[in-house]
Scaffold this motif. Structure first.
Motif, PDB file in Angstrom:
ATOM      1  N   HIS A   1      -6.009  -5.546   0.698  1.00 41.31           N
ATOM      2  CA  HIS A   1      -5.742  -4.713  -0.478  1.00 41.31           C
ATOM      3  C   HIS A   1      -4.462  -5.146  -1.185  1.00 41.31           C
ATOM      4  N   SER A   2      -3.399  -5.355  -0.425  1.00 38.56           N
ATOM      5  CA  SER A   2      -2.088  -5.669  -1.012  1.00 38.56           C
ATOM      6  C   SER A   2      -1.928  -7.148  -1.320  1.00 38.56           C
ATOM      7  N   ARG A   3      -2.875  -7.981  -0.811  1.00 36.92           N
ATOM      8  CA  ARG A   3      -2.848  -9.429  -1.018  1.00 36.92           C
ATOM      9  C   ARG A   3      -1.545 -10.049  -0.498  1.00 36.92           C
ATOM     10  N   THR A   4      -1.037  -9.502   0.593  1.00 36.98           N
ATOM     11  CA  THR A   4       0.176 -10.031   1.206  1.00 36.98           C
ATOM     12  C   THR A   4       0.104  -9.800   2.714  1.00 36.98           C
ATOM     13  N   SER A   5       0.992 -10.449   3.445  1.00 38.53           N
ATOM     14  CA  SER A   5       1.007 -10.296   4.896  1.00 38.53           C
ATOM     15  C   SER A   5       1.408  -8.877   5.283  1.00 38.53           C
ATOM     16  N   VAL A   6       0.743  -8.340   6.306  1.00 34.87           N
ATOM     17  CA  VAL A   6       1.067  -7.013   6.828  1.00 34.87           C
ATOM     18  C   VAL A   6       1.378  -7.167   8.316  1.00 34.87           C
ATOM     19  N   ILE A   7       2.626  -6.884   8.684  1.00 35.31           N
ATOM     20  CA  ILE A   7       3.086  -7.056  10.062  1.00 35.31           C
ATOM     21  C   ILE A   7       3.300  -5.685  10.682  1.00 35.31           C
ATOM     22  N   VAL A   8       2.419  -5.337  11.623  1.00 35.14           N
ATOM     23  CA  VAL A   8       2.566  -4.083  12.374  1.00 35.14           C
ATOM     24  C   VAL A   8       3.045  -4.447  13.767  1.00 35.14           C
ATOM     25  N   THR A   9       4.302  -4.080  14.068  1.00 29.11           N
ATOM     26  CA  THR A   9       4.889  -4.483  15.352  1.00 29.11           C
ATOM     27  C   THR A   9       4.537  -3.517  16.480  1.00 29.11           C
TER      28      THR A   9
ATOM     29  N   GLY B   1      -0.725  -7.769  23.119  1.00 31.22           N
ATOM     30  CA  GLY B   1      -0.817  -6.662  24.064  1.00 31.22           C
ATOM     31  C   GLY B   1       0.462  -5.879  24.213  1.00 31.22           C
ATOM     32  N   ASP B   2       1.544  -6.329  23.563  1.00 28.17           N
ATOM     33  CA  ASP B   2       2.827  -5.634  23.600  1.00 28.17           C
ATOM     34  C   ASP B   2       3.374  -5.549  22.179  1.00 28.17           C
ATOM     35  N   PRO B   3       4.214  -4.556  21.900  1.00 28.56           N
ATOM     36  CA  PRO B   3       4.848  -4.486  20.581  1.00 28.56           C
ATOM     37  C   PRO B   3       5.647  -5.761  20.321  1.00 28.56           C
ATOM     38  N   ARG B   4       5.448  -6.365  19.159  1.00 31.35           N
ATOM     39  CA  ARG B   4       6.088  -7.649  18.877  1.00 31.35           C
ATOM     40  C   ARG B   4       6.329  -7.820  17.396  1.00 31.35           C
TER      41      ARG B   4
END
Length: 879
Positions: A235-243, A287-290
């Protein structure tokens, strides 16, 4: 002794050698500093191993590099740090090198203190004594992790490009892309979702290592501002980093699903077409927050463009197929640029657009005039297919290049179908011409990328193998010879470390360009990977042509590359080989050239060596001996023979030494020399020792049951049997299993087992055996590594005077003096002395006068099988 002291001794030895050649040299302090800094700047970590390959000392740099203390690397401790997938290959390489005494080089992964593995390359060469025997191994280990990862990434990219070029199914290509990304990002599980523009959804493309239930649940994911990582990225046409999925609001609706599948972080990047449309998303789960590092972001981008190329190519093909089917079913090939021809194949009409594009009039195209516009190289194929279609009345489908009005050529696809009368005769041909130039160029680019190295433009390993096979096939059929040169840049690693990889890349491109300026047009230059290059020399007369080309390359590489005020060394080491006879495989020829290259590098670098059979003969002899030994163990051919030992003072029988023999089913009893390399092989040497003990202890049990006084039976223990810290326990367990008293056994060892790392295993084993009543004898005393400290440190009950001293007892005053000294040493230390190789009465008499305790040799009895021992003992009448 510390490593620096050893380096100092090495420097002193080197200065002494150099001083004998050059009368004047720099100040020694300056030379030492030069040696130290040159070695430090090489970024190589030194180590020293004994003749059996066990690491004795480790130089500085190991703990800084992998965080492991040097103490963990000595003996064979370093093997425990090697990646399990690399252990067997590395051990095999070292085993062959140790057996042959030849230098070796191997790349493998080693475990760092943080649990990660790093790629390294270890090299070693033997140091020999005056007789040529190996006395130690000097080696270095260097960090090649970055180069190896780049090489593996390059290979992975090439495999994906090959799949795209081959037209493999999109699902298989996307799965391969996921696996490639996971290899580049350890710990990641990757997913590719494809954009369904008609429905505004993301559909499952590939995710080979994510749970199937998860893939099914997110298939059809909507695209929006708060729809997980991937839906939001599209949707945003950009990278989405969920840590951290557990706390990020983007994952509210999918949090439980992700956590139940063990997914705690998700980084997503949109995949764009060349026109900027969103083709899908590339997701990276952990498998871990990163949080991604800068390097990880770059690695994600590296595979992203491959995904875009793959998806866009697939969509183009789907669109093309749909367009073709649409036209076929609507108006029977209603073309954009139409043409017609009569039943004989003569063109009747052409589209005005075609005439304008080609810059010709309809009259010039009529009949067979159209052929003037076709590229000369393509015209024979076009004529053949057109005439065949006219003859058979089947559809025409051909691709060719046609000349435009501006003189340039473009690729076109021409198709035609006949309209038939009721009687089946052709009334007219209806055809179309379609511009496929862009698609054709894309295919050519993909094909080129699959067969060439991106950096240098040279042939890659795949094309190299095909060209080499082709050259060998042509040689076999026409009687020509084929030569092969393989080479390494001598200093690429140092240049990368000192000036950066941009400088290294510039050097690789310059090296490739210089190779192009030297070789013939019929030769093939290839970059095999990293700093490895090869040149295939087809249709040559013989070895002289190979050497001449190598000399030309060496001369061309003498001048350094000047770059930004720096001088980059272009010199190389070269190995050459020549095809011999018929049906030589590419693998065999390359293996020969590699052997020659290794010899070149160990002889000082910057040189050329041609393969000779002696490089392989010793390795083959060793391999043959190991094969025979393995068969002898598996087939139960190993048997002991017994040679008597006599007490000189009384003439009584003192015991026997058990000597190894093996019984070949056709050739009979064989000496151990034919399988000698097996004694240095841990697995085979241990197996042979166990087989010998089994037979010997069984014989001893039989003689005890028969009431025979056979004294002590001596068995020989090889150094490899002590490499596992349980030798004494195995021997004692075997004795108890056969109910044989420990006092009936003597274990003979040579002093070589005390040298190097692992000596503590030997000491513990000997002390354990001695404490149980087993006699310990030191064999071949007075030769090789004899040291009085061994008599003091280890529980030695007997020493054996080597036969070389006994042989000269009558004629050589020095040998006689040595024998007397050893006998005196034994008496003073309370150690029994045994003289080996007594073959005459005179030798026996002299030894008796010197008060030697025991003797053995042909004069008293030759080695005999177990079945002869009973009669020998009962008939023994003394000396």
């Amino acid at each position: 002794m510390q490593w620096n002291n050893d380096v100092g001794l090495a420097l002193a030895h080197e200065r002494s050698r150099e001083d004998s050649i050059v009368p004047q040299r720099n100040d020694p302090t300056t030379y030492d500093s030069l040696y130290h800094y040159a070695f430090a700047l090489s970024r190589q970590i030194p180590w020293l191993a004994d003749a059996e390959g066990k690491v004795v000392q480790v130089g500085p740099g190991w703990e800084e590099w992998i965080g492991q203390p040097p103490e963990q690397l000595v003996d064979n401790g370093w093997v425990k740090l090697v990646h399990p997938d690399d252990v067997l290959r590395l051990i095999k390489s070292r085993r062959e090198s140790l057996a042959a005494g030849t230098p070796y080089q191997c790349e493998y992964r080693i475990k760092a203190a943080d649990g990660s593995y790093r790629w390294c390359r270890s090299s070693s060469a033997a140091r020999r004594d005056e007789t040529g025997a190996v006395i130690s191994w000097y080696g270095t280990t260097e960090d090649i992790h970055d180069r190896k990862e780049a090489e593996l990434a390059l290979q992975g990219h090439a495999r994906v490009l090959e799949m795209v070029a081959a037209g493999q199914p999109i699902g298989e290509i996307l799965a391969a892309l996921c696996l490639l990304a996971e290899a580049q990002l350890p710990g990641a599980k990757c997913s590719i979702l494809l954009h369904d523009s008609d429905r505004g959804l993301l559909r499952h493309g590939a995710a080979p290592n994510l749970p199937a239930s998860y893939n099914a649940a997110i298939d059809g994911l909507s695209i929006g501002p708060v729809t997980g990582s991937c839906g939001t990225a599209a949707h945003s046409r950009t990278s989405v980093i969920v840590t951290d999925i557990a706390s990020d609001p983007l994952w509210t609706n999918w949090r439980d699903l992700a956590l139940s599948c063990g997914l705690r972080a998700c980084w997503s990047k949109p995949i764009f077409s060349r026109s900027g449309d969103v083709l899908g998303t590339f997701g990276f789960y952990y498998g871990d927050p990163r949080t991604p590092t800068r390097d990880e972001m770059e690695r994600m981008d590296a595979v992203l463009h491959l995904a875009a190329l793959t998806v866009e190519r697939q969509r183009s093909e789907v669109a093309l197929r749909e367009s073709e089917e649409h036209y076929r079913y609507s108006v029977e090939l209603n073309p954009q640029i139409p043409w017609t021809a009569d039943s004989e194949g003569n063109v009747l009409t052409t589209s005005s657009r075609w005439n304008q594009m080609m810059g010709v009039s309809p009259e010039e195209t009529a009949g067979s005039g159209w052929a003037k516009a076709v590229h000369p190289d393509d015209l024979p194929l076009v004529r053949e297919k057109w005439f065949e279609a006219v003859r058979t009345r089947k559809q025409l489908d051909v691709e060719c290049r046609a000349c435009l009005a501006d003189g340039g050529y473009r690729w076109f696809r021409s198709r035609a179908i006949p309209r038939l009368a009721e009687d089946g005769t052709v009334l007219r041909w209806y055809g179309t011409v379609e511009d496929i130039h862009d698609r054709k160029l894309a295919e050519e680019r993909l094909h080129w990328a699959a067969y060439h190295d991106d950096l240098t433009g040279l042939a890659n390993r795949r094309l190299f193998r095909e060209r080499l096979q082709q050259a060998l096939d042509e040689k076999s059929s026409a009687g020509h010879a084929t030569g092969l040169l393989v080479m390494d840049l001598d200093h690429l690693k140092q240049i990368n470390d000192r000036f950066g990889h941009d400088a290294g890349d510039a050097l690789l491109k310059e090296f490739a360009q210089r190779l192009r300026s030297v070789v013939r047009s019929v030769d093939t230059i290839a970059r095999l990977g990293g700093d490895e290059f090869a040149v295939i020399l087809p249709e040559i007369a013989g070895e002289g042509d190979v050497a001449a080309m190598a000399d030309a390359i060496l001369a061309r590489m003498q001048g350094p590359l000047k770059r930004e005020g720096k001088l980059l060394d272009c010199r190389t080491s070269i190995g050459g080989a020549l095809s011999v006879g018929f049906a030589m495989s590419p693998e065999e020829l390359q293996k020969q050239a590699d052997l020659a290259l290794y010899r070149s590098k160990t002889s000082g670098r910057g040189a050329f060596k041609m393969f000779v059979t002696t490089m392989r003969e010793e390795s083959q002899r060793t391999a043959s001996a190991l094969e025979v030994a393995a068969r002898a163990v598996a087939s139960d051919w190993i048997v002991p023979f017994y040679q008597p030992k006599v007490v000189l003072a009384t003439g009584a029988l003192g015991g026997f030494e058990a000597l190894l023999r093996w019984h070949h089913p056709r050739s009979g009893i064989q000496s151990p020399e034919k399988i000698a390399p097996a004694f240095n092989d841990t697995e085979l040497g241990t197996a042979i020792g166990e087989r010998m003990r089994s037979c010997i202890f069984k014989d001893m049990r039989g003689w005890l049951d028969a009431g025979l006084a056979f004294g002590r039976i001596a068995i020989n223990a090889s150094a490899v049997e002590f490499r596992r810290d349980n030798y004494a326990e195995r021997v004692l367990d075997d004795l108890r299993g056969m109910d044989v008293p420990a006092r009936c056994l003597e274990v003979e060892v040579t002093e070589s087992v005390f040298l190097g790392s692992g000596a503590e295993f030997v000491e513990r084993a000997l002390r354990t055996l001695s404490a149980e009543g087993v006699t310990i004898a030191l064999d071949d005393f007075g030769t090789g590594y004899a040291s009085l400290s061994h008599l003091k440190r280890y529980p030695v009950d007997a020493i054996k005077i080597d036969r070389t001293f006994v042989n000269g007892l009558e004629t050589d005053a020095d040998d006689a003096a040595i024998v007397r000294a050893l006998l005196s040493l034994g008496r003073n230390l309370g150690i029994e002395v045994v003289a080996e190789g007594v073959e005459s009465a005179v030798q026996a008499t002299l030894l008796q006068r010197m008060s030697c305790d025991l003797v053995q040799g042909y004069h008293f009895g030759r080695p005999m099988p177990a079945e002869d021992i009973t009669s020998f003992i009962t008939s023994w009448a003394g000396v």
